[in-house]
Design a protein around this motif. Structure first.
Motif, short mmCIF file in Angstrom:
data_model
loop_
_atom_site.label_atom_id
_atom_site.label_comp_id
_atom_site.label_asym_id
_atom_site.label_seq_id
_atom_site.Cartn_x
_atom_site.Cartn_y
_atom_site.Cartn_z
N ARG A 158 49.41 87.32 59.69
CA ARG A 158 47.51 87.14 59.30
C ARG A 158 48.35 85.50 58.72
O ARG A 158 47.44 84.60 58.86
N GLU A 159 49.24 85.08 58.29
CA GLU A 159 50.03 84.03 58.09
C GLU A 159 49.74 82.65 59.68
O GLU A 159 49.77 81.98 59.14
N ARG A 177 41.53 92.34 70.93
CA ARG A 177 41.99 90.96 70.47
C ARG A 177 42.89 90.41 70.45
O ARG A 177 43.29 89.62 70.36
N ASN A 188 55.16 87.15 60.42
CA ASN A 188 53.64 87.55 59.99
C ASN A 188 52.15 86.93 60.20
O ASN A 188 52.06 85.35 60.67
N ALA A 210 43.72 79.41 62.76
CA ALA A 210 42.52 78.63 61.85
C ALA A 210 42.31 77.29 61.74
O ALA A 210 41.08 76.90 61.57
N LYS A 211 43.34 77.36 60.93
CA LYS A 211 43.46 76.53 59.45
C LYS A 211 42.99 74.51 60.29
O LYS A 211 42.43 73.60 59.95
N PHE A 262 47.72 83.39 61.78
CA PHE A 262 46.64 83.48 62.74
C PHE A 262 46.07 82.17 60.93
O PHE A 262 45.24 81.42 62.01
N ASN A 263 45.85 82.45 60.03
CA ASN A 263 45.38 81.37 59.09
C ASN A 263 45.73 80.05 59.63
O ASN A 263 45.58 79.18 59.33
N TYR A 319 42.32 87.01 70.13
CA TYR A 319 41.43 86.70 68.62
C TYR A 319 42.18 85.58 67.88
O TYR A 319 41.48 84.09 67.31
N THR A 357 38.83 82.48 67.37
CA THR A 357 37.89 81.77 66.40
C THR A 357 38.54 79.95 66.82
O THR A 357 37.53 79.65 65.84
#
Lengths: 312, 81
Positions: free
Chosen positions: A203-204, A37, A201, A210-211, A206-207, A242, A246
């Motif tokens: 998650r933010e 990860r 953050n 990825a986006k 990562f998003n 990770y 991704t």
């Protein structure tokens, strides 16, 4: 005017390490999380006695192990950092003094994080071209150990200290093609340093990666009239394993071409790309390398590096 | 549009979170982190579903989602609204 580009790169990764395997119980993680990860077995840690400018000086000493460079030839020195020695003056001036460079040498810092190296290449090469300069030094040094809370799982396991220096000159081994840039400022608070402590953050971030990065890579290839198949190596900022996996999945990349190198020293912010390039530019099989940096801001920048031959 | 169990399993496979043989065995009422979908993979799954359904899940609401059923109910309530 001859073409300007990357002549050589040297890095400095401090020897001291903190093992993430030794912190499994503290942070409630297992070996799979470490290996697959975040992808960081251990982080590099500078000495408390080493300042950001000292990391740069050591990287420069390592550069001098590779080539002959006369200090009086250096016309510009730039440091990319958001963790300077002090707020005033700029760290590049301190490095300039420690290297005893000529007074005619221009110095400035660039405040960027993980996208900094790619931005820096564009800025410094343009600056050199505008001024007719022939040799410049682009440093990266952003020791996050200065701002990390050791008890924060989201950052303490991830970030490591390092510095790099890139010699830009008219005798390049690689030159950049067209660049892309971007800023998603509505998420700037996802990676923030306040009152001396880093907050992230996960998650933010990562998003965001990825986006934004897969379509940016597609756009970069299109404006340079290249395809995924033309690229010999993909050198993404080493955010985490990770994130790299991704991005690779979304772009359907050949994973053999995607360089993953952070396991033994961590995410070194703006140094992550040049640390890898130092090794990859020596491989003659690598003729076209894609580099993409993304992070703080939240910002990103990408380009293609093309090998120069004696005839090109 | 309604999100179904099959849609979530397809997202798990497409994002390469789990191989198809394991994804097809996911149980709707069991926590995903007990079925091989850890926190980072969970973020990835939510992102894929957010993109496919055109909605955004705020951070404070992510913490309420643990099972496939939680996710399906959440998305369907948002899309119905």
């Amino acid at each position: 005017m001859n073409m300007l580009g990357i002549e050589n790169i040297a890095s400095y990764i401090p020897e001291a390490r903190i093992s993430n395997f030794d912190r499994q119980e503290t942070f409630g993680i297992d070996a799979k999380f470490i290996e697959q990860r975040i992808g960081v077995r251990q982080i590099a840690l500078k000495s408390n006695l080493e300042e950001t400018s000292d990391l740069c000086v050591t990287a420069f000493s390592n550069l001098l192990q590779k080539l002959v460079l006369h200090k009086e030839e250096i016309e510009v020195l730039v440091v990319i950092t958001q963790n300077p020695d002090t707020n005033i003056p700029h760290t590049s001036a301190i490095v300039h003094k420690k290297l005893d460079l000529p007074e005619t040498c221009a110095c400035f810092d660039i405040s960027l994080g993980c996208s900094g190296y790619v931005y820096g290449l564009s800025v410094v090469l343009s600056f050199m071209s505008t001024n007719g300069f022939k040799k410049g030094l682009l440093f990266t040094a952003d020791p996050y150990s200065k701002i990390i809370d050791p008890s924060d799982k989201g950052t303490a396991l991830l970030f490591g200290d390092a510095a790099t220096v890139t010699l830009l000159s008219e005798q390049p081994s690689f030159t950049p093609l067209k660049f892309t840039y971007g800023t998603s400022s509505k998420e700037y608070s996802s990676l923030l340093c306040q009152q001396g402590k880093l907050f992230m953050n996960g998650r933010e971030i990562f998003n965001f990666a990825a986006k934004h990065i897969p379509p940016d890579v597609t756009h970069l290839l299109r404006i340079n009239q290249k395809t995924v198949q033309d690229i010999d190596k993909f050198v993404f900022h080493q955010g985490s394993k990770y994130i790299l996996d991704t991005i690779s999945t979304r772009l359907k990349l050949d994973t053999q071409k995607v360089v993953f190198d952070m396991a033994e020293y961590g995410n070194t912010v703006s140094s992550s790309i040049p640390i890898i390039l130092e090794k990859e530019i020596t491989g003659l099989e690598n003729r076209l390398i894609l580099i993409s940096g993304f992070g703080v801001g939240l910002s990103w920048s990408s380009t293609l590096l093309e090998r120069r031959t004696l005839c090109s | 549009m309604q999100l179904t169990n099959s849609d979530v399993i397809k997202a798990v496979i497409d994002a390469e979170i789990l191989p198809e043989s394991e994804a097809s065995l996911l149980k709707e009422g069991v926590k995903l982190d007990e079925q091989g979908v850890d926190s980072l993979a969970f973020y990835n799954l939510l992102l894929v579903l957010e993109e496919r359904c055109g909605i955004h899940i705020p951070d404070n609401e992510v913490n309420q989602l643990h099972t496939m059923k939680d996710i399906i109910d959440y998305f369907n309530s948002k899309m119905a609204g």
